[in-house]
Scaffold this motif. Structure first.
Motif, PDB file in Angstrom:
ATOM      1  N   GLY A   6       0.793  -1.205   0.000  1.00 27.67           N
ATOM      2  CA  GLY A   6       0.000   0.000   0.000  1.00 27.67           C
ATOM      3  C   GLY A   6       0.837   1.271   0.000  1.00 27.67           C
ATOM      4  O   GLY A   6       0.297   2.366   0.095  1.00 27.67           O
ATOM      5  N   GLY A   7       2.132   1.152  -0.096  1.00 26.20           N
ATOM      6  CA  GLY A   7       2.977   2.329  -0.060  1.00 26.20           C
ATOM      7  C   GLY A   7       3.717   2.507  -1.360  1.00 26.20           C
ATOM      8  O   GLY A   7       3.214   2.171  -2.425  1.00 26.20           O
ATOM      9  N   VAL A   8       4.900   3.041  -1.260  1.00 24.04           N
ATOM     10  CA  VAL A   8       5.726   3.223  -2.441  1.00 24.04           C
ATOM     11  C   VAL A   8       6.119   1.852  -2.988  1.00 24.04           C
ATOM     12  O   VAL A   8       6.443   0.947  -2.243  1.00 24.04           O
ATOM     13  CB  VAL A   8       6.997   4.027  -2.075  1.00 24.04           C
ATOM     14  N   SER A   9       6.077   1.682  -4.284  1.00 25.67           N
ATOM     15  CA  SER A   9       6.421   0.400  -4.883  1.00 25.67           C
ATOM     16  C   SER A   9       7.901   0.107  -4.716  1.00 25.67           C
ATOM     17  O   SER A   9       8.740   0.990  -4.820  1.00 25.67           O
ATOM     18  CB  SER A   9       6.058   0.448  -6.367  1.00 25.67           C
ATOM     19  N   GLY A  10       8.229  -1.148  -4.446  1.00 22.84           N
ATOM     20  CA  GLY A  10       9.621  -1.549  -4.333  1.00 22.84           C
ATOM     21  C   GLY A  10      10.161  -1.357  -2.931  1.00 22.84           C
ATOM     22  O   GLY A  10       9.438  -1.060  -1.997  1.00 22.84           O
ATOM     23  N   ASP A  11      11.464  -1.548  -2.811  1.00 19.62           N
ATOM     24  CA  ASP A  11      12.121  -1.468  -1.517  1.00 19.62           C
ATOM     25  C   ASP A  11      12.113  -0.030  -1.015  1.00 19.62           C
ATOM     26  O   ASP A  11      12.191   0.912  -1.780  1.00 19.62           O
ATOM     27  CB  ASP A  11      13.549  -1.977  -1.653  1.00 19.62           C
ATOM     28  N   TRP A  12      12.064   0.104   0.321  1.00 18.61           N
ATOM     29  CA  TRP A  12      12.006   1.453   0.887  1.00 18.61           C
ATOM     30  C   TRP A  12      13.356   2.154   0.847  1.00 18.61           C
ATOM     31  O   TRP A  12      13.414   3.377   0.842  1.00 18.61           O
ATOM     32  CB  TRP A  12      11.495   1.407   2.319  1.00 18.61           C
ATOM     33  N   LEU A  13      14.437   1.346   0.795  1.00 22.56           N
ATOM     34  CA  LEU A  13      15.758   1.958   0.989  1.00 22.56           C
ATOM     35  C   LEU A  13      16.546   2.110  -0.303  1.00 22.56           C
ATOM     36  O   LEU A  13      17.099   3.167  -0.566  1.00 22.56           O
ATOM     37  CB  LEU A  13      16.554   1.125   1.999  1.00 22.56           C
ATOM     38  N   LEU A  14      16.609   1.034  -1.075  1.00 17.50           N
ATOM     39  CA  LEU A  14      17.501   1.041  -2.234  1.00 17.50           C
ATOM     40  C   LEU A  14      16.739   0.846  -3.535  1.00 17.50           C
ATOM     41  O   LEU A  14      15.726   0.164  -3.578  1.00 17.50           O
ATOM     42  CB  LEU A  14      18.538  -0.096  -2.108  1.00 17.50           C
ATOM     43  N   GLY A  15      17.285   1.425  -4.599  1.00 13.53           N
ATOM     44  CA  GLY A  15      16.734   1.213  -5.922  1.00 13.53           C
ATOM     45  C   GLY A  15      16.973  -0.209  -6.376  1.00 13.53           C
ATOM     46  O   GLY A  15      17.936  -0.851  -5.972  1.00 13.53           O
ATOM     47  N   ASP A  16      16.069  -0.725  -7.217  1.00 17.43           N
ATOM     48  CA  ASP A  16      16.192  -2.108  -7.699  1.00 17.43           C
ATOM     49  C   ASP A  16      17.535  -2.351  -8.387  1.00 17.43           C
ATOM     50  O   ASP A  16      18.039  -3.477  -8.412  1.00 17.43           O
ATOM     51  CB  ASP A  16      15.062  -2.432  -8.678  1.00 17.43           C
ATOM     52  N   GLU A  17      18.109  -1.282  -8.966  1.00 18.39           N
ATOM     53  CA  GLU A  17      19.363  -1.457  -9.698  1.00 18.39           C
ATOM     54  C   GLU A  17      20.512  -1.852  -8.766  1.00 18.39           C
ATOM     55  O   GLU A  17      21.566  -2.285  -9.217  1.00 18.39           O
ATOM     56  CB  GLU A  17      19.726  -0.190 -10.484  1.00 18.39           C
ATOM     57  N   LEU A  18      20.293  -1.726  -7.453  1.00 15.97           N
ATOM     58  CA  LEU A  18      21.320  -2.134  -6.500  1.00 15.97           C
ATOM     59  C   LEU A  18      21.125  -3.569  -6.014  1.00 15.97           C
ATOM     60  O   LEU A  18      21.835  -4.030  -5.130  1.00 15.97           O
ATOM     61  CB  LEU A  18      21.342  -1.183  -5.303  1.00 15.97           C
ATOM     62  N   ALA A  19      20.191  -4.276  -6.600  1.00 16.19           N
ATOM     63  CA  ALA A  19      20.012  -5.681  -6.235  1.00 16.19           C
ATOM     64  C   ALA A  19      21.302  -6.438  -6.514  1.00 16.19           C
ATOM     65  O   ALA A  19      21.929  -6.241  -7.559  1.00 16.19           O
ATOM     66  CB  ALA A  19      18.868  -6.298  -7.030  1.00 16.19           C
ATOM     67  N   PRO A  20      21.737  -7.307  -5.576  1.00 18.01           N
ATOM     68  CA  PRO A  20      22.965  -8.053  -5.824  1.00 18.01           C
ATOM     69  C   PRO A  20      22.780  -9.034  -6.965  1.00 18.01           C
ATOM     70  O   PRO A  20      21.685  -9.528  -7.213  1.00 18.01           O
ATOM     71  CB  PRO A  20      23.203  -8.787  -4.506  1.00 18.01           C
ATOM     72  N   SER A  21      23.849  -9.287  -7.688  1.00 16.80           N
ATOM     73  CA  SER A  21      23.830 -10.326  -8.712  1.00 16.80           C
ATOM     74  C   SER A  21      23.968 -11.665  -8.009  1.00 16.80           C
ATOM     75  O   SER A  21      24.900 -11.881  -7.250  1.00 16.80           O
ATOM     76  CB  SER A  21      24.999 -10.130  -9.677  1.00 16.80           C
ATOM     77  N   ILE A  22      23.026 -12.570  -8.227  1.00 17.46           N
ATOM     78  CA  ILE A  22      23.046 -13.814  -7.468  1.00 17.46           C
ATOM     79  C   ILE A  22      23.441 -15.014  -8.311  1.00 17.46           C
ATOM     80  O   ILE A  22      23.569 -16.115  -7.812  1.00 17.46           O
ATOM     81  CB  ILE A  22      21.685 -14.091  -6.796  1.00 17.46           C
ATOM     82  N   ALA A  23      23.666 -14.805  -9.604  1.00 18.91           N
ATOM     83  CA  ALA A  23      24.089 -15.922 -10.452  1.00 18.91           C
ATOM     84  C   ALA A  23      25.501 -16.345 -10.057  1.00 18.91           C
ATOM     85  O   ALA A  23      26.420 -15.528 -10.042  1.00 18.91           O
ATOM     86  CB  ALA A  23      24.042 -15.517 -11.916  1.00 18.91           C
ATOM     87  N   ASP A  24      25.680 -17.603  -9.714  1.00 16.46           N
ATOM     88  CA  ASP A  24      26.992 -18.153  -9.342  1.00 16.46           C
ATOM     89  C   ASP A  24      27.618 -17.447  -8.151  1.00 16.46           C
ATOM     90  O   ASP A  24      28.824 -17.475  -7.975  1.00 16.46           O
ATOM     91  CB  ASP A  24      27.968 -18.082 -10.534  1.00 16.46           C
ATOM     92  N   ASP A  25      26.797 -16.780  -7.350  1.00 24.18           N
ATOM     93  CA  ASP A  25      27.336 -16.076  -6.193  1.00 24.18           C
ATOM     94  C   ASP A  25      27.668 -17.081  -5.103  1.00 24.18           C
ATOM     95  O   ASP A  25      26.951 -18.061  -4.913  1.00 24.18           O
ATOM     96  CB  ASP A  25      26.313 -15.055  -5.686  1.00 24.18           C
ATOM     97  N   VAL A  26      28.779 -16.809  -4.367  1.00 24.43           N
ATOM     98  CA  VAL A  26      29.131 -17.727  -3.270  1.00 24.43           C
ATOM     99  C   VAL A  26      28.049 -17.725  -2.192  1.00 24.43           C
ATOM    100  O   VAL A  26      27.978 -18.642  -1.384  1.00 24.43           O
ATOM    101  CB  VAL A  26      30.486 -17.357  -2.634  1.00 24.43           C
ATOM    102  N   LEU A  27      27.231 -16.682  -2.186  1.00 25.44           N
ATOM    103  CA  LEU A  27      26.146 -16.623  -1.205  1.00 25.44           C
ATOM    104  C   LEU A  27      24.831 -17.144  -1.777  1.00 25.44           C
ATOM    105  O   LEU A  27      23.758 -16.862  -1.246  1.00 25.44           O
ATOM    106  CB  LEU A  27      25.965 -15.176  -0.714  1.00 25.44           C
ATOM    107  N   GLY A  28      24.912 -17.920  -2.854  1.00 24.21           N
ATOM    108  CA  GLY A  28      23.715 -18.451  -3.493  1.00 24.21           C
ATOM    109  C   GLY A  28      22.705 -19.065  -2.533  1.00 24.21           C
ATOM    110  O   GLY A  28      21.517 -18.759  -2.613  1.00 24.21           O
ATOM    111  N   PRO A  29      23.174 -19.939  -1.613  1.00 24.09           N
ATOM    112  CA  PRO A  29      22.198 -20.550  -0.685  1.00 24.09           C
ATOM    113  C   PRO A  29      21.456 -19.520   0.165  1.00 24.09           C
ATOM    114  O   PRO A  29      20.283 -19.713   0.495  1.00 24.09           O
ATOM    115  CB  PRO A  29      23.082 -21.455   0.184  1.00 24.09           C
ATOM    116  N   LEU A  30      22.140 -18.421   0.505  1.00 18.26           N
ATOM    117  CA  LEU A  30      21.485 -17.361   1.277  1.00 18.26           C
ATOM    118  C   LEU A  30      20.345 -16.753   0.475  1.00 18.26           C
ATOM    119  O   LEU A  30      19.220 -16.603   0.960  1.00 18.26           O
ATOM    120  CB  LEU A  30      22.509 -16.280   1.649  1.00 18.26           C
TER     121      LEU A  30
END
Ligand SMILES: [Zn+2]
Length: 157
Positions: A6-30
Motif C-alpha cells: 500500500g505504499g511506495v512500490s519496491g524497496d524502501w531503501l535502495l533502488g532495484d538497480e542495486l540488487a545483488p547479482s546472485i548468479a553463481d554467487d558464493v552466497l547463493g544458498p542465502l
C-alpha cells in the motif's frame, strides 16, 4: 503491478538497480533461502560452528567447507550505526537510516538494515526478528524490531 504494502512500490531503501547479482554467487544458498523467506546460513560441516558468510575454513576445527542450513528468524541488536550518507538516485531514504549488527539466535552475526522505513535506531540488546526486503527479484534479510509500535500487526509464520 499492485503493491500489497500500500505504499511506495519496491524497496524502501535502495533502488532495484542495486540488487545483488546472485548468479553463481558464493552466497547463493542465502539468496535462494531468502526468496522463500528463510534465512539460510553457513555452518562448519564437522563441528557445526557458525561461519561468517564467506568463511570456508572453520576457526574451531580447521575443517574446510560450509553446510548451509536454515536458522531461527530471531536475534538481538549487538551494535547499531546510523548512516548519514544519502545518495539520491540510489538510496531512496531521504533521512539517515540505521544499520544494525544483529547477533542471531543460532550464533551468526549479520549487518542488516531495517525491514521497514525508519530513522530511529533500535537499542543495543533489543530483540529483533528477521524479515526480507525485496530488491527487484532478489530478497535480502533485514531486521524487524520485535517490540513493534502499538497498532502494528505481527505476521505469524
Ligand atoms: Zn569446525
Amino acid at each position: 503491478m499492485p503493491d500489497p504494502g500500500g505504499g511506495v512500490s519496491g524497496d524502501w531503501l535502495l533502488g532495484d538497480e542495486l540488487a545483488p547479482s546472485i548468479a553463481d554467487d558464493v552466497l547463493g544458498p542465502l539468496y535462494e533461502g531468502a526468496a522463500r523467506d528463510r534465512l539460510v546460513l553457513p555452518f562448519c560441516p564437522a563441528c557445526r560452528l557458525p561461519l561468517e558468510l564467506e568463511q570456508r575454513v572453520c576457526d574451531g576445527c580447521g575443517t574446510a567447507g560450509a553446510d548451509w542450513r536454515p536458522v531461527a528468524l530471531r536475534g538481538h541488536v549487538h551494535t547499531v550505526t546510523v548512516v548519514h550518507r544519502l545518495e539520491p538516485g540510489l538510496v531512496r531514504a531521504t533521512r539517515p537510516y540505521p544499520v544494525a549488527d544483529i547477533e542471531l539466535a543460532d550464533g551468526h552475526r549479520l549487518v542488516l538494515t531495517s525491514a521497514e522505513p525508519t530513522s530511529d535506531p533500535p537499542a543495543i540488546g533489543d530483540p529483533v526478528s528477521i524479515r526480507f526486503r525485496r530488491l527487484g527479484e532478489v530478497a535480502v534479510p533485514a531486521y524487524h524490531s520485535a517490540v513493534p509500535p502499538s497498532g502494528e500487526q505481527e505476521e505469524s509464520r
